[in-house]
Design a protein around this motif. Structure first.
Motif: not given
Length: 190
Positions: A109-121, A132-133, A163-169, A183-190
């Motif tokens: 999977p390769l995904e393209l996202w739009a984000w809006l993050l309000a102040p303080g959120d 995953t990247a 590298e998005a396999h690490l905890p992130h926020s 953009a989020v790129s997830v490797p295919p399952p093995t």
């Protein structure tokens, strides 16, 4: 049938099909995704509407995008997704939101996202599968990106990759909204 009922039915149908295509038992998918066997059964029987986090975990474990689970039409070469068909996946009372703009399913999977993050959120993300990247570009405001407990300030006009396999926020500590494309790129399952 309401839109929510159609979404629930599509999710049930696609989850059953994708699990069967990969030869995953209920127990195997539960182990891979961290989602209980009972919850997977409820989703496959269209008896529940899972959270976004649960849906992401299942999609990651299957090696598909969220939209593959939600039954979006896939054209052979070009697929246009009008703005009104982007899928809102997350929102807060403060006005923050994410929209899945478009995705591609192969090789992973390769995904393209739009984000809006309000102040303080903020938005916390569970770690994704190894390999995953995430790539992001901030177009307004200053994002505080936290990866593996380390904070990184990402001002407008700046891009980041991690590298998005690490905890992130993602956090908005400023007074103005943060807008970004990811953009989020997830490797295919093995």
């Amino acid at each position: 049938m309401s839109d929510l009922d159609q979404l629930t039915q599509s999710l049930a149908r696609n989850l059953k099909r994708l699990r069967a295509e990969r030869g995953f038992t209920l127990d195997a998918l539960a182990a891979r995704s961290g989602v209980s066997r009972g919850m997977i059964i409820q989703i496959e029987q269209a008896r529940t509407n899972p959270s976004v986090g649960t849906t992401v975990k299942i999609a990651d474990a299957l090696g598909v995008s969220i939209t593959a689970l939600l039954d979006y039409e896939q054209g052979p070469h070009v697929r246009l997704v009008p703005a009104d068909q982007a899928v809102r996946m997350w929102s807060t009372p403060a006005g923050s939101s994410t929209r899945l703009l478009v995705d591609a399913a192969k090789p992973g999977p390769l995904e393209l996202w739009a984000w809006l993050l309000a102040p303080g959120d903020r938005s916390e993300s569970d770690p994704h599968p190894e390999g995953t990247a995430e790539l992001l570009h901030v177009t307004a405001g200053t994002l505080t990106l936290v990866v593996d407990s380390v904070e990184h300030l990402v001002p407008a006009g700046t891009s980041a990759a991690f590298e998005a396999h690490l905890p992130h926020s993602y956090r908005n500590d400023g007074a103005d909204p943060v807008e970004l494309t990811m953009a989020v790129s997830v490797p295919p399952p093995t």
